[in-house]
Design a protein around this motif. Structure first.
Motif, PDB file in Angstrom:
ATOM      1  N   GLN A   1       0.817  -1.205   0.000  1.00 57.31           N
ATOM      2  CA  GLN A   1       0.000   0.000   0.000  1.00 57.31           C
ATOM      3  C   GLN A   1       0.855   1.262   0.000  1.00 57.31           C
ATOM      4  N   ALA A   2       1.978   1.226   0.713  1.00 58.71           N
ATOM      5  CA  ALA A   2       2.835   2.402   0.834  1.00 58.71           C
ATOM      6  C   ALA A   2       3.716   2.566  -0.392  1.00 58.71           C
ATOM      7  N   ALA A   3       4.242   3.783  -0.567  1.00 51.60           N
ATOM      8  CA  ALA A   3       5.226   4.027  -1.616  1.00 51.60           C
ATOM      9  C   ALA A   3       6.544   3.365  -1.220  1.00 51.60           C
ATOM     10  N   ARG A   4       7.402   3.110  -2.196  1.00 47.46           N
ATOM     11  CA  ARG A   4       8.710   2.517  -1.924  1.00 47.46           C
ATOM     12  C   ARG A   4       9.788   3.419  -2.511  1.00 47.46           C
TER      13      ARG A   4
ATOM     14  N   GLY B   1      -4.965   6.243  -1.291  1.00 49.71           N
ATOM     15  CA  GLY B   1      -4.294   5.814  -2.510  1.00 49.71           C
ATOM     16  C   GLY B   1      -5.092   6.058  -3.776  1.00 49.71           C
ATOM     17  N   GLN B   2      -6.400   6.313  -3.645  1.00 47.37           N
ATOM     18  CA  GLN B   2      -7.235   6.585  -4.811  1.00 47.37           C
ATOM     19  C   GLN B   2      -7.338   8.077  -5.119  1.00 47.37           C
ATOM     20  N   HIS B   3      -6.592   8.903  -4.384  1.00 49.30           N
ATOM     21  CA  HIS B   3      -6.552  10.332  -4.700  1.00 49.30           C
ATOM     22  C   HIS B   3      -6.105  10.485  -6.150  1.00 49.30           C
ATOM     23  N   PRO B   4      -6.779  11.342  -6.941  1.00 48.67           N
ATOM     24  CA  PRO B   4      -6.418  11.481  -8.356  1.00 48.67           C
ATOM     25  C   PRO B   4      -4.945  11.791  -8.582  1.00 48.67           C
ATOM     26  N   LEU B   5      -4.335  12.576  -7.709  1.00 50.75           N
ATOM     27  CA  LEU B   5      -2.930  12.920  -7.897  1.00 50.75           C
ATOM     28  C   LEU B   5      -2.040  11.693  -7.767  1.00 50.75           C
ATOM     29  N   LEU B   6      -2.379  10.768  -6.885  1.00 49.32           N
ATOM     30  CA  LEU B   6      -1.594   9.544  -6.742  1.00 49.32           C
ATOM     31  C   LEU B   6      -1.903   8.567  -7.867  1.00 49.32           C
ATOM     32  N   ARG B   7      -3.164   8.498  -8.254  1.00 48.22           N
ATOM     33  CA  ARG B   7      -3.541   7.556  -9.317  1.00 48.22           C
ATOM     34  C   ARG B   7      -2.861   7.875 -10.640  1.00 48.22           C
ATOM     35  N   MET B   8      -2.612   9.156 -10.912  1.00 44.17           N
ATOM     36  CA  MET B   8      -2.047   9.511 -12.212  1.00 44.17           C
ATOM     37  C   MET B   8      -0.519   9.472 -12.204  1.00 44.17           C
ATOM     38  N   MET B   9       0.095   9.273 -11.051  1.00 39.14           N
ATOM     39  CA  MET B   9       1.551   9.192 -11.026  1.00 39.14           C
ATOM     40  C   MET B   9       2.024   7.939 -11.760  1.00 39.14           C
ATOM     41  N   PRO B  10       3.187   7.996 -12.383  1.00 37.84           N
ATOM     42  CA  PRO B  10       3.729   6.791 -13.020  1.00 37.84           C
ATOM     43  C   PRO B  10       4.088   5.757 -11.966  1.00 37.84           C
ATOM     44  N   GLU B  11       4.204   4.509 -12.371  1.00 37.14           N
ATOM     45  CA  GLU B  11       4.568   3.459 -11.421  1.00 37.14           C
ATOM     46  C   GLU B  11       5.959   3.700 -10.845  1.00 37.14           C
TER      47      GLU B  11
ATOM     48  N   VAL C   1      15.067   6.259  -6.767  1.00 37.78           N
ATOM     49  CA  VAL C   1      13.808   5.961  -7.447  1.00 37.78           C
ATOM     50  C   VAL C   1      12.686   5.925  -6.417  1.00 37.78           C
ATOM     51  N   LEU C   2      11.492   6.262  -6.877  1.00 35.36           N
ATOM     52  CA  LEU C   2      10.298   6.233  -6.038  1.00 35.36           C
ATOM     53  C   LEU C   2       9.205   5.502  -6.793  1.00 35.36           C
ATOM     54  N   LEU C   3       8.576   4.552  -6.133  1.00 34.03           N
ATOM     55  CA  LEU C   3       7.411   3.868  -6.684  1.00 34.03           C
ATOM     56  C   LEU C   3       6.217   4.323  -5.853  1.00 34.03           C
ATOM     57  N   PRO C   4       5.481   5.347  -6.318  1.00 30.67           N
ATOM     58  CA  PRO C   4       4.453   6.000  -5.497  1.00 30.67           C
ATOM     59  C   PRO C   4       3.352   5.083  -4.994  1.00 30.67           C
ATOM     60  N   ARG C   5       3.019   4.052  -5.784  1.00 35.31           N
ATOM     61  CA  ARG C   5       1.934   3.156  -5.373  1.00 35.31           C
ATOM     62  C   ARG C   5       2.440   1.799  -4.909  1.00 35.31           C
TER      63      ARG C   5
ATOM     64  N   TRP D   1       8.127  16.401 -10.923  1.00 34.34           N
ATOM     65  CA  TRP D   1       7.228  15.740 -11.879  1.00 34.34           C
ATOM     66  C   TRP D   1       5.976  16.583 -12.126  1.00 34.34           C
ATOM     67  N   VAL D   2       5.410  17.132 -11.046  1.00 37.39           N
ATOM     68  CA  VAL D   2       4.209  17.959 -11.191  1.00 37.39           C
ATOM     69  C   VAL D   2       4.523  19.242 -11.955  1.00 37.39           C
ATOM     70  N   GLU D   3       5.618  19.901 -11.597  1.00 38.27           N
ATOM     71  CA  GLU D   3       5.961  21.167 -12.231  1.00 38.27           C
ATOM     72  C   GLU D   3       6.295  21.008 -13.708  1.00 38.27           C
ATOM     73  N   ARG D   4       6.705  19.826 -14.112  1.00 38.60           N
ATOM     74  CA  ARG D   4       7.031  19.587 -15.520  1.00 38.60           C
ATOM     75  C   ARG D   4       5.826  19.087 -16.313  1.00 38.60           C
ATOM     76  N   GLY D   5       4.637  19.154 -15.693  1.00 39.80           N
ATOM     77  CA  GLY D   5       3.423  18.835 -16.444  1.00 39.80           C
ATOM     78  C   GLY D   5       2.843  17.480 -16.175  1.00 39.80           C
ATOM     79  N   CYS D   6       3.434  16.717 -15.244  1.00 39.25           N
ATOM     80  CA  CYS D   6       2.901  15.409 -14.847  1.00 39.25           C
ATOM     81  C   CYS D   6       2.883  14.394 -15.986  1.00 39.25           C
ATOM     82  N   GLY D   7       3.535  14.708 -17.076  1.00 40.32           N
ATOM     83  CA  GLY D   7       3.600  13.753 -18.170  1.00 40.32           C
ATOM     84  C   GLY D   7       2.266  13.487 -18.845  1.00 40.32           C
ATOM     85  N   ASP D   8       1.283  14.331 -18.598  1.00 38.41           N
ATOM     86  CA  ASP D   8      -0.047  14.094 -19.156  1.00 38.41           C
ATOM     87  C   ASP D   8      -0.751  15.437 -19.305  1.00 38.41           C
TER      88      ASP D   8
END
Length: 329
Positions: free
Chosen positions: A36-39, A124-134, A66-70, A185-192
């Motif tokens: 459940q936690a980030a790594r 973990g279902q917050h939209p900001l976390l859901r849209m992060m890359p793996e 490296v960070l794996l948010p989900r 990542w957010v400041e660079r446009g979140c890749g999406d």
């Protein structure tokens, strides 16, 4: 004007839950199961190989983070395709305060890396976390974060020396590095540029989304939300549904129920307190709304998830670092 997405990021916090230093000698391989936690991982010496959630092997050079948010399943190893054993089979011993240590592998070259589990203050279902890359890799973002290389150098020194207070310093540095990764990542446009990101960056709707996510307990009527956007109720409701894809009322309920689950699991709040905090007149009414959105009654999370996720999705351990806020003060 501040970007609404950046404003939303200001309310996003993380805190370290579990940290370990690994000193491995080739050949070696470790499988990190989904959690459940980030790594978070930081390669302090010689680097290693990482098998991504997409089952591809990439090289982590010395100094990479490296960070794996989900918390997706992945592996670290001395070479691509190396045999991996589950992390749970490692024998961990407590060293330098709150940090555990593991050793293993063969008789080849030694690699040292630092790993941690981190929990967010939102569901973990917050939209900001859901849209992060793996997977987020600092190596690819370091040019935009000039303050990070010195932090990584300090982490490497603290890992190697076992000095007094090294555990506390390392946990704080890891929190800051992970926060900087997400901020970049957010400041660079979140890749999406589509979907929820596009809605959050809309100058009008984004302001409304930020208000909802920053203050989920507020009594967000359509009229109140229209006031945030400085529009009439009908014009706001039509615009919101058009951009976000659902009605304001439905979106508010979803955000509030995911926040409720966070309070139940993470903060150990009683169901009655959560219901009252969200403005429900009865616990039964809150439970019905919660089950409709989450898929299970709130009692399920109090009885089951509290124990099962405490190690990775609970509060910080005694003596751990305070939560790191992404957007600054």
């Amino acid at each position: 004007m501040t970007d609404p997405l950046t404003e939303m990021l200001r309310g996003l916090r993380l805190e370290g839950v579990d940290y370990a230093r690994f000193q491995m000698t080739a050949p070696w391989g470790l499988l990190f199961p989904a959690q459940q936690a980030a790594r978070f991982h930081f390669a302090a010496e010689r680097g290693c190989w990482l098998r991504t959630p997409e089952n591809e092997w990439i090289r982590l050079e010395q100094g990479d983070a490296v960070l794996l948010p989900r918390g997706a399943e992945h592996a670290l190893a001395s070479a691509p395709g190396a045999c991996t054993k589950p992390l749970g089979q490692c024998q961990l011993q407590t060293v330098c305060g709150d940090i555990a240590e593991a050793r293993g592998g063969g008789d080849g070259e030694q690699t040292m890396f630092f790993s941690g589990s981190m929990s967010f203050n939102v569901d973990g279902q917050h939209p900001l976390l859901r849209m992060m890359p793996e997977l987020m890799r600092l190596h690819e973002l370091a040019a935009n974060e000039p303050g990070i290389p010195p932090l990584l150098t300090t982490m490497a020194c603290e890992l190697a020396l076992d000095r007094v207070g090294a555990g506390s310093i390392l946990t704080r540095l890891a929190d800051v590095v992970a926060a900087a990764l997400i901020r970049s990542w957010v400041e660079r446009g979140c890749g999406d540029s589509t979907g929820w990101v596009a809605a959050a960056r809309d100058p009008d709707i984004g302001r409304v989304l930020a208000a909802i996510h920053l203050h989920p307990s507020e009594d967000w009527t359509v009229e109140a939300l229209a006031g945030v956007m400085h529009a009439s109720r009908s014009a706001f409701a039509e615009r919101f549904a058009s951009v976000v894809g659902e009605t304001p009322a439905r979106y508010v309920v979803q955000v509030r129920m995911h926040q409720a689950r966070q309070w139940l699991v993470r903060d150990r709040m009683k169901i009655a307190i959560v219901a009252r905090r969200l403005g429900y007149e009865s616990e039964a009414a809150f439970s019905r709304a919660f089950k409709r959105v989450i898929g299970a009654p709130p009692s399920h999370f109090r009885a089951a998830e509290t124990d099962g996720l405490a190690a990775f999705d609970g509060g910080p351990r005694p003596g751990s670092a305070p939560p790191q806020q992404f957007g600054g003060t």
